[in-house]
Design an enzyme around this catalytic site. Structure first.
Site, PDB file in Angstrom:
ATOM      1  N   ASP A   6      -0.358 -14.331  15.841  1.00 46.38           N
ATOM      2  CA  ASP A   6      -0.164 -14.505  14.396  1.00 46.38           C
ATOM      3  C   ASP A   6       0.387 -13.196  13.836  1.00 46.38           C
ATOM      4  O   ASP A   6      -0.250 -12.143  13.943  1.00 46.38           O
ATOM      5  CB  ASP A   6      -1.470 -14.853  13.690  1.00 46.38           C
ATOM      6  CG  ASP A   6      -1.275 -14.927  12.179  1.00 46.38           C
ATOM      7  OD1 ASP A   6      -0.589 -15.851  11.714  1.00 46.38           O
ATOM      8  OD2 ASP A   6      -1.790 -14.036  11.462  1.00 46.38           O
ATOM      9  N   ASN A  11      -0.959  -6.606  10.248  1.00 42.76           N
ATOM     10  CA  ASN A  11      -1.319  -6.660  11.668  1.00 42.76           C
ATOM     11  C   ASN A  11      -0.745  -7.883  12.365  1.00 42.76           C
ATOM     12  O   ASN A  11      -0.503  -8.917  11.725  1.00 42.76           O
ATOM     13  CB  ASN A  11      -2.848  -6.688  11.838  1.00 42.76           C
ATOM     14  CG  ASN A  11      -3.495  -5.380  11.446  1.00 42.76           C
ATOM     15  OD1 ASN A  11      -3.014  -4.311  11.808  1.00 42.76           O
ATOM     16  ND2 ASN A  11      -4.582  -5.451  10.703  1.00 42.76           N
ATOM     17  N   ILE A  12      -0.576  -7.746  13.670  1.00 45.40           N
ATOM     18  CA  ILE A  12      -0.266  -8.881  14.535  1.00 45.40           C
ATOM     19  C   ILE A  12      -1.536  -9.170  15.336  1.00 45.40           C
ATOM     20  O   ILE A  12      -2.025  -8.308  16.070  1.00 45.40           O
ATOM     21  CB  ILE A  12       0.894  -8.559  15.496  1.00 45.40           C
ATOM     22  CG1 ILE A  12       2.186  -8.315  14.699  1.00 45.40           C
ATOM     23  CG2 ILE A  12       1.097  -9.699  16.505  1.00 45.40           C
ATOM     24  CD1 ILE A  12       3.342  -7.811  15.545  1.00 45.40           C
ATOM     25  N   VAL A  13      -2.086 -10.360  15.132  1.00 44.26           N
ATOM     26  CA  VAL A  13      -3.291 -10.759  15.858  1.00 44.26           C
ATOM     27  C   VAL A  13      -2.860 -11.583  17.064  1.00 44.26           C
ATOM     28  O   VAL A  13      -2.070 -12.520  16.932  1.00 44.26           O
ATOM     29  CB  VAL A  13      -4.234 -11.593  14.971  1.00 44.26           C
ATOM     30  CG1 VAL A  13      -5.488 -11.996  15.734  1.00 44.26           C
ATOM     31  CG2 VAL A  13      -4.612 -10.813  13.720  1.00 44.26           C
ATOM     32  N   GLY A 107       2.426 -21.287   3.569  1.00 40.14           N
ATOM     33  CA  GLY A 107       2.521 -20.260   4.604  1.00 40.14           C
ATOM     34  C   GLY A 107       1.995 -20.767   5.932  1.00 40.14           C
ATOM     35  O   GLY A 107       0.978 -21.466   5.977  1.00 40.14           O
ATOM     36  N   ASP A 109       0.452 -19.230   8.199  1.00 36.12           N
ATOM     37  CA  ASP A 109      -0.902 -18.747   8.478  1.00 36.12           C
ATOM     38  C   ASP A 109      -1.954 -19.614   7.795  1.00 36.12           C
ATOM     39  O   ASP A 109      -3.004 -19.917   8.369  1.00 36.12           O
ATOM     40  CB  ASP A 109      -1.047 -17.283   8.053  1.00 36.12           C
ATOM     41  CG  ASP A 109      -0.672 -17.038   6.594  1.00 36.12           C
ATOM     42  OD1 ASP A 109       0.080 -17.847   6.011  1.00 36.12           O
ATOM     43  OD2 ASP A 109      -1.124 -16.023   6.038  1.00 36.12           O
ATOM     44  N   ASP A 129      -9.235 -16.525   4.065  1.00 33.75           N
ATOM     45  CA  ASP A 129      -8.596 -15.679   5.077  1.00 33.75           C
ATOM     46  C   ASP A 129      -8.365 -14.308   4.453  1.00 33.75           C
ATOM     47  O   ASP A 129      -7.619 -14.165   3.487  1.00 33.75           O
ATOM     48  CB  ASP A 129      -7.273 -16.296   5.535  1.00 33.75           C
ATOM     49  CG  ASP A 129      -6.691 -15.588   6.753  1.00 33.75           C
ATOM     50  OD1 ASP A 129      -7.269 -14.573   7.188  1.00 33.75           O
ATOM     51  OD2 ASP A 129      -5.668 -16.057   7.270  1.00 33.75           O
ATOM     52  N   THR A 132      -4.082  -8.772   4.439  1.00 35.62           N
ATOM     53  CA  THR A 132      -3.310  -8.051   3.431  1.00 35.62           C
ATOM     54  C   THR A 132      -3.532  -8.683   2.063  1.00 35.62           C
ATOM     55  O   THR A 132      -3.660  -7.996   1.050  1.00 35.62           O
ATOM     56  CB  THR A 132      -1.811  -8.073   3.783  1.00 35.62           C
ATOM     57  OG1 THR A 132      -1.648  -7.544   5.102  1.00 35.62           O
ATOM     58  CG2 THR A 132      -1.004  -7.252   2.808  1.00 35.62           C
ATOM     59  N   THR A 184     -18.829   9.410  -6.822  1.00 34.94           N
ATOM     60  CA  THR A 184     -17.512   8.767  -6.867  1.00 34.94           C
ATOM     61  C   THR A 184     -17.259   7.870  -5.661  1.00 34.94           C
ATOM     62  O   THR A 184     -16.769   6.741  -5.805  1.00 34.94           O
ATOM     63  CB  THR A 184     -16.399   9.833  -6.960  1.00 34.94           C
ATOM     64  OG1 THR A 184     -16.613  10.624  -8.132  1.00 34.94           O
ATOM     65  CG2 THR A 184     -15.026   9.179  -7.045  1.00 34.94           C
TER      66      THR A 184
END
Length: 254
Positions: A6, A11-13, A107, A109, A129, A132, A184
């Protein structure tokens, strides 16, 4: 055994799956500047690390939301496993009834995780999911994909905030012990973790109210483990959901 990949914005999973067994799940950085050979070397290295014999892989399948990388990865995967690699898209059977204004805009995904969730869990469902972007997709009582929402992802939000606030710096995504921070860093961590958890809880409540019924809630994605345990709803975390969906779609298109 098949190779499932994916390609996301960050990232590429990838992993190898056979039946209900997942041999491994790994993540590589999505890099539009990489060449086909560089992706092939990375993929070959991952398979060697997990001692996966290439001759035991019968084929591959890819879902992608980064068109510039899709063909590079497909060619790289075929170079390594020496078998055809399918790409989820037009002409590929998914078995999912998509009831959007324009089904073609869904999409890949989202489609893949929805296919897996439909196969594994009872409907109606809300499928989360977290990558990003944080997406929340809704499957109605008949298992139809009827829509959802897209929210800024946890890491995306943190990066944007830090880059625009001079006195804030990057921090880990560990939840502080209390919501009300006294320094902070704890204020920032609390806002990110508990704020995202509260957002997901609130969206679930609004979606269930709109549907008029309670839903099975399933979450996946690289950031799910950081946030979902702090939600107040009963949410199933299924880290293999994406690979399961790719395998189901692969089987439908033999």
């Amino acid at each position: 055994m098949i190779l499932a990949i994916d390609i996301g914005n960050t990232n590429i999973v990838l992993g190898c799956v056979e039946g209900k067994k997942t041999f491994f799940i790994e993540r590589l950085s999505t890099d539009k500047a990489k060449t086909e050979l560089e992706y092939a070397v990375s993929l070959k290295n991952v398979l060697e690390i997990y001692e996966i014999p290439v001759n035991q892989i019968e084929g591959g399948i890819i879902s992608s939301v980064v068109p510039q990388v899709t063909e590079l990865c497909r060619s790289a995967a075929e170079k390594v496993i020496k078998k055809p690699v399918k790409v989820v898209g037009p002409g590929v059977k998914t078995g999912l009834n998509i009831k959007l204004d324009d089904p073609a805009t869904a999409g890949s995904d989202l489609v893949v995780v929805a296919v897996a969730a439909l196969n594994e869990y009872t409907c109606p469902q809300i499928v989360i999911d977290m990558g990003t972007a944080t997406t929340m997709s809704v499957l109605d009582q008949k298992g139809c994909f009827i829509g959802g929402v897209i929210l800024p992802g946890l890491r995306t939000s943190l990066d944007a905030l830090v880059s625009n606030a001079a006195q804030l710096s990057q921090t880990s995504l560990a939840a502080p012990k209390k919501v009300i921070g006294k320094n902070t860093l704890d204020c920032l961590r609390g806002g990110m973790i508990y704020g995202n958890a509260a957002s997901i809880d609130g969206m679930i409540e609004r979606m269930e109210e709109e549907l008029g019924c309670k839903c099975t809630i399933v979450a996946t994605g690289g950031l799910a483990q950081a946030v979902i345990p702090h939600c107040r709803h009963n949410i199933i975390i299924d880290e293999d959901l994406l690979l399961k969906g790719l395998q189901i779609i692969y089987e439908k298109n033999r």
